[in-house]
Every structure is written in structure tokens, then in C-alpha cells.
Design an enzyme around this catalytic site. Structure first.
Site, PDB file in Angstrom:
ATOM      1  N   ILE A  32       0.828  -1.212   0.000  1.00 27.88           N
ATOM      2  CA  ILE A  32       0.000   0.000   0.000  1.00 27.88           C
ATOM      3  C   ILE A  32       0.865   1.266   0.000  1.00 27.88           C
ATOM      4  O   ILE A  32       0.398   2.342  -0.402  1.00 27.88           O
ATOM      5  CB  ILE A  32      -0.943  -0.041   1.224  1.00 27.88           C
ATOM      6  CG1 ILE A  32      -2.173   0.833   1.019  1.00 27.88           C
ATOM      7  CG2 ILE A  32      -0.214   0.315   2.517  1.00 27.88           C
ATOM      8  CD1 ILE A  32      -3.265   0.592   2.067  1.00 27.88           C
ATOM      9  N   HIS A 101       6.072 -12.140   5.813  1.00 30.12           N
ATOM     10  CA  HIS A 101       5.918 -11.773   4.403  1.00 30.12           C
ATOM     11  C   HIS A 101       7.270 -11.434   3.803  1.00 30.12           C
ATOM     12  O   HIS A 101       8.167 -10.930   4.481  1.00 30.12           O
ATOM     13  CB  HIS A 101       4.945 -10.603   4.234  1.00 30.12           C
ATOM     14  CG  HIS A 101       5.288  -9.426   5.088  1.00 30.12           C
ATOM     15  ND1 HIS A 101       4.939  -9.349   6.420  1.00 30.12           N
ATOM     16  CD2 HIS A 101       5.965  -8.283   4.812  1.00 30.12           C
ATOM     17  CE1 HIS A 101       5.377  -8.209   6.924  1.00 30.12           C
ATOM     18  NE2 HIS A 101       6.017  -7.545   5.973  1.00 30.12           N
TER      19      HIS A 101
HETATM   20  P1  AMP Z   1       7.109  -4.883   7.444  1.00 28.77           P
HETATM   21  O1  AMP Z   1       7.868  -3.717   7.974  1.00 28.77           O
HETATM   22  O2  AMP Z   1       7.997  -5.883   6.783  1.00 28.77           O
HETATM   23  O3  AMP Z   1       6.182  -5.508   8.481  1.00 28.77           O
HETATM   24  O4  AMP Z   1       6.213  -4.296   6.282  1.00 28.77           O
HETATM   25  C1  AMP Z   1       4.830  -4.287   6.248  1.00 28.77           C
HETATM   26  C2  AMP Z   1       4.415  -3.688   4.935  1.00 28.77           C
HETATM   27  O5  AMP Z   1       3.004  -3.887   4.791  1.00 28.77           O
HETATM   28  C3  AMP Z   1       4.674  -2.196   4.796  1.00 28.77           C
HETATM   29  O6  AMP Z   1       5.532  -1.972   3.672  1.00 28.77           O
HETATM   30  C4  AMP Z   1       3.278  -1.597   4.566  1.00 28.77           C
HETATM   31  O7  AMP Z   1       3.272  -0.541   3.639  1.00 28.77           O
HETATM   32  C5  AMP Z   1       2.472  -2.797   4.084  1.00 28.77           C
HETATM   33  N1  AMP Z   1       1.060  -2.768   4.377  1.00 28.77           N
HETATM   34  C6  AMP Z   1       0.474  -2.524   5.573  1.00 28.77           C
HETATM   35  N2  AMP Z   1      -0.849  -2.618   5.477  1.00 28.77           N
HETATM   36  C7  AMP Z   1      -1.128  -2.928   4.176  1.00 28.77           C
HETATM   37  C8  AMP Z   1      -2.327  -3.143   3.438  1.00 28.77           C
HETATM   38  N3  AMP Z   1      -3.526  -3.061   4.017  1.00 28.77           N
HETATM   39  N4  AMP Z   1      -2.231  -3.433   2.128  1.00 28.77           N
HETATM   40  C9  AMP Z   1      -1.015  -3.513   1.530  1.00 28.77           C
HETATM   41  N5  AMP Z   1       0.153  -3.320   2.177  1.00 28.77           N
HETATM   42  C10 AMP Z   1       0.102  -3.025   3.473  1.00 28.77           C
END
Ligand code: AMP
Ligand code: ZN
Length: 120
Positions: A32, A101
Site C-alpha cells: 500500500i 511476508h
Molecule cells: P514490514 O515492515 O515488513 O512488516 O512491512 C509491512 C508492509 O506492509 C509495509 O511496507 C506496509 O506498507 C504494508 N502494508 C500494511 N498494510 C497494508 C495493506 N492493508 N495493504 C497492503 N500493504 C500493506
């Protein structure tokens, strides 16, 4: 599945996301808040909070995540110039969503910083 997990909610279609790939074990959607022209998150359907929580039985799943990364990279034409994958594990790594992820980043040169995908 975890009830309070944003990524489980995306898989249950309770929250919208731009899903680019899914199969029995894995789902992938666009980040996002993209840090690169292509920024896709690839995750197992199984709710594993962090990489530290993976079990021996998850080894094949982790391999599959990387095969899917290759498939998506080809679909987004990243196979010529390459791409980066990142897994943030825990608070020092900046993990903010606690459903394991893989970040797939590409579409521009990524600098050789300590990579979290951001500011790189
Ligand atoms: P991390 O720091 O590896 O936990 O990254 C989590 C990622 O999830 C971040 O880059 C956010 O921008 C992304 N993110 C959070 N919520 C959403 C969502 N609803 N849809 C898509 N990406 C998301
Ligand atoms: Zn989850």
C-alpha cells in the site's frame, strides 16, 4: 488465520488489496506504500508471525515463497535487471505487520544500504 491480523483479513477479503497472485499456500499483493516501482508482498496463507516462528515443516513453504517471487518478478519484467527480496523479522528490523511476508522490490536501481526496502 488470526482474527486481528491485517494480512489474514486481506486473504479473507475483509480488507481490499491489489492481489497479483494466489494459490493454495501463498497470496501476493501490492504494498500500500510502495518503496519502489514494483513493491509486492508475498505471504503464506498460514499465519506465521515472524521468521523466528517458522518450523521445520515450513521449509518447503519458504522455498515456495521464493519460487512465487521469481514468477511474479518475471510477470512484472524484473527478470532482466533483477530485484530484491526482504524479510523483516522483529522490531529491530522494522517489522510492523506480524504475519511473515517477503517484500519483492524492483523497477529501479536499489542502493546497497542495509536493506529494509525503505530509503534504499
Ligand atoms: P514490514 O515492515 O515488513 O512488516 O512491512 C509491512 C508492509 O506492509 C509495509 O511496507 C506496509 O506498507 C504494508 N502494508 C500494511 N498494510 C497494508 C495493506 N492493508 N495493504 C497492503 N500493504 C500493506
Ligand atoms: Zn495473519
Amino acid at each position: 488465520m488470526a482474527d486481528d491480523c491485517v494480512f489474514c483479513k486481506i486473504m479473507k477479503r475483509e480488507i481490499n488489496a491489489d492481489i497479483v497472485y494466489e494459490d493454495d499456500a501463498v497470496v501476493a499483493f501490492k504494498d500500500i506504500n510502495p518503496a519502489a516501482p514494483v513493491h509486492i508482498l508475498i505471504l503464506p496463507r498460514k499465519h506465521i508471525p515472524t521468521l523466528l516462528d517458522m518450523e521445520k515443516d515450513d521449509e518447503a513453504l519458504m522455498g515456495h515463497l521464493h519460487s512465487v517471487a521469481n514468477e511474479i518478478a518475471r510477470a512484472f519484467e524484473l527478470d532482466k535487471k533483477g530485484y530484491r527480496t526482504v524479510i523483516n523479522c522483529g522490531s529491530d528490523a522494522g517489522q510492523i505487520v506480524f504475519h511473515l511476508h517477503l517484500h519483492l522490490l524492483g523497477g529501479r536501481p536499489l542502493l546497497q544500504t542495509i536493506a529494509n526496502g525503505r530509503g534504499a
